[in-house]
Design a protein around this motif. Structure first.
Motif, PDB file in Angstrom:
ATOM      1  N   ASP A   1     -15.887   3.131   7.361  1.00  0.00           N
ATOM      2  CA  ASP A   1     -16.500   1.996   6.663  1.00  0.00           C
ATOM      3  C   ASP A   1     -16.236   0.736   7.481  1.00  0.00           C
ATOM      4  OD1 ASP A   1     -17.352  -0.038   4.923  1.00  0.00           O
ATOM      5  OD2 ASP A   1     -16.716   1.078   3.151  1.00  0.00           O
TER       6      ASP A   1
ATOM      7  N   ASN B   1     -14.113  -3.596  -2.020  1.00  0.00           N
ATOM      8  CA  ASN B   1     -15.562  -3.416  -2.012  1.00  0.00           C
ATOM      9  C   ASN B   1     -16.242  -4.590  -2.720  1.00  0.00           C
ATOM     10  OD1 ASN B   1     -17.698  -1.052  -1.534  1.00  0.00           O
ATOM     11  ND2 ASN B   1     -18.235  -2.165  -3.381  1.00  0.00           N
TER      12      ASN B   1
ATOM     13  N   TYR C   1       0.836  -1.211   0.000  1.00  0.00           N
ATOM     14  CA  TYR C   1       0.000   0.000   0.000  1.00  0.00           C
ATOM     15  C   TYR C   1       0.867   1.254   0.000  1.00  0.00           C
ATOM     16  CZ  TYR C   1      -3.454  -3.512   0.859  1.00  0.00           C
ATOM     17  OH  TYR C   1      -4.227  -4.649   0.750  1.00  0.00           O
TER      18      TYR C   1
ATOM     19  N   HIS D   1      -7.389  -0.502  -5.088  1.00  0.00           N
ATOM     20  CA  HIS D   1      -7.420  -1.394  -3.917  1.00  0.00           C
ATOM     21  C   HIS D   1      -8.804  -1.390  -3.272  1.00  0.00           C
ATOM     22  CE1 HIS D   1      -2.911  -0.369  -3.585  1.00  0.00           C
ATOM     23  NE2 HIS D   1      -2.965  -1.644  -3.920  1.00  0.00           N
ATOM     24  N   LEU D   2      -9.371  -0.197  -3.137  1.00  0.00           N
ATOM     25  CA  LEU D   2     -10.675  -0.076  -2.479  1.00  0.00           C
ATOM     26  C   LEU D   2     -11.796  -0.664  -3.324  1.00  0.00           C
ATOM     27  CD1 LEU D   2     -10.266   3.450  -0.918  1.00  0.00           C
ATOM     28  CD2 LEU D   2     -10.275   1.269   0.279  1.00  0.00           C
TER      29      LEU D   2
ATOM     30  N   ALA E   1      -7.935   5.895   4.489  1.00  0.00           N
ATOM     31  CA  ALA E   1      -8.726   5.434   3.344  1.00  0.00           C
ATOM     32  C   ALA E   1      -9.983   4.680   3.768  1.00  0.00           C
ATOM     33  CB  ALA E   1      -7.867   4.544   2.447  1.00  0.00           C
ATOM     34  N   VAL E   2      -9.911   3.939   4.867  1.00  0.00           N
ATOM     35  CA  VAL E   2     -11.030   3.057   5.241  1.00  0.00           C
ATOM     36  C   VAL E   2     -11.851   3.563   6.421  1.00  0.00           C
ATOM     37  CG1 VAL E   2      -9.827   1.052   4.306  1.00  0.00           C
ATOM     38  CG2 VAL E   2      -9.677   1.525   6.766  1.00  0.00           C
TER      39      VAL E   2
ATOM     40  N   ILE F   1      -7.566   3.915  -5.224  1.00  0.00           N
ATOM     41  CA  ILE F   1      -8.964   3.549  -5.428  1.00  0.00           C
ATOM     42  C   ILE F   1      -9.126   2.155  -6.031  1.00  0.00           C
ATOM     43  CG2 ILE F   1      -9.814   5.922  -5.532  1.00  0.00           C
ATOM     44  CD1 ILE F   1      -9.890   5.581  -8.644  1.00  0.00           C
TER      45      ILE F   1
ATOM     46  N   PHE G   1     -14.281  -2.569   6.457  1.00  0.00           N
ATOM     47  CA  PHE G   1     -12.835  -2.597   6.252  1.00  0.00           C
ATOM     48  C   PHE G   1     -12.087  -2.262   7.532  1.00  0.00           C
ATOM     49  CE2 PHE G   1     -14.258  -0.840   1.942  1.00  0.00           C
ATOM     50  CZ  PHE G   1     -14.400  -2.103   1.395  1.00  0.00           C
TER      51      PHE G   1
ATOM     52  N   PRO H   1      -8.130   7.699  -2.224  1.00  0.00           N
ATOM     53  CA  PRO H   1      -9.195   8.182  -1.358  1.00  0.00           C
ATOM     54  C   PRO H   1      -8.822   9.587  -0.875  1.00  0.00           C
ATOM     55  CG  PRO H   1      -8.480   5.989  -0.704  1.00  0.00           C
ATOM     56  CD  PRO H   1      -7.517   6.476  -1.730  1.00  0.00           C
TER      57      PRO H   1
END
Length: 193
Positions: free
Chosen positions: A68, A24, A12, A19-20, A64-65, A17, A71, A179
């Motif tokens: 949510d 998701n 990372y 990766h996300l 980034a997470v 985005i 994650f 993100p």
């Protein structure tokens, strides 16, 4: 019933985005309930090559997470013996979280050499793998074993962290590839310039 956790290992450097989007998809279209981004520590045997400090990359993932609940950013490998082997990380996690069932999320490029991993049979038998297809990968040509799930319909991502690092170094504006909170942290810290 045990909560199913997908483990998405990576450097990372930075998270983006792509990766996300993959994460998701995995939470929504496979049987995992939650996905943990496992930030891999710097391998002292490898060239640093623009790799941010472990905790800086972890902070990028946290940002980034955050917000949510599907994650989580994980630094589990930071405190384990080096080099860290996936089977050892899995055993440690299983011991720490006996009510969770862990699976590995793996790109199809890693599947080719999976048989070379330390105790790969144990990983297959006790945990399982969900394979994300990389561009150019033909899932129908792979002999799928028990406990290997192919995410055949996952959208293909061609965004890479190396592309983002290079673009930032060249002065390009790539804010929409990350993100927002991660981008803000990169800018604030002046990373990759």
């Amino acid at each position: 019933m045990k909560l199913k956790i997908g483990l998405y290992f990576g450097s990372y450097n930075p998270i983006h985005i792509g990766h996300l989007a993959i994460a998701n998809y995995m939470v929504e279209y496979t049987d995992i309930d939650q996905l943990w981004f496992v930030v891999s520590p710097h391998n002292p045997l490898k060239k640093k090559n623009n790799l941010l400090d472990d905790y800086q990359r972890l902070e990028l993932v946290h940002r980034a997470v955050e917000g949510d609940d599907r994650f989580r950013a994980s630094n589990i490998e930071f405190s384990l013996p080096k080099p860290s082997y996936t089977v050892d990380t899995l055993a440690y996690l299983k011991e720490q979280h006996p009510n969770y069932h862990f699976k590995i999320l793996m790109g199809s490029d890693n599947l080719e050499n999976f048989h070379k991993w330390k105790n790969y049979e144990t990983i297959l038998r006790d945990y399982g793998i969900i394979v994300y297809p990389r561009p150019g990968f033909d899932p129908d040509k792979v002999l799928v074993e028990k406990n290997i799930t192919m995410a055949k319909d996952a959208p293909l991502m061609e965004i890479s962290s190396s592309f983002i690092r290079k673009a930032i170094k060249e002065g390009k504006d790539v804010r929409h590839f990350l993100p927002q909170k991660s981008w803000e942290y990169l800018e604030e810290m002046n990373f990759y310039r």
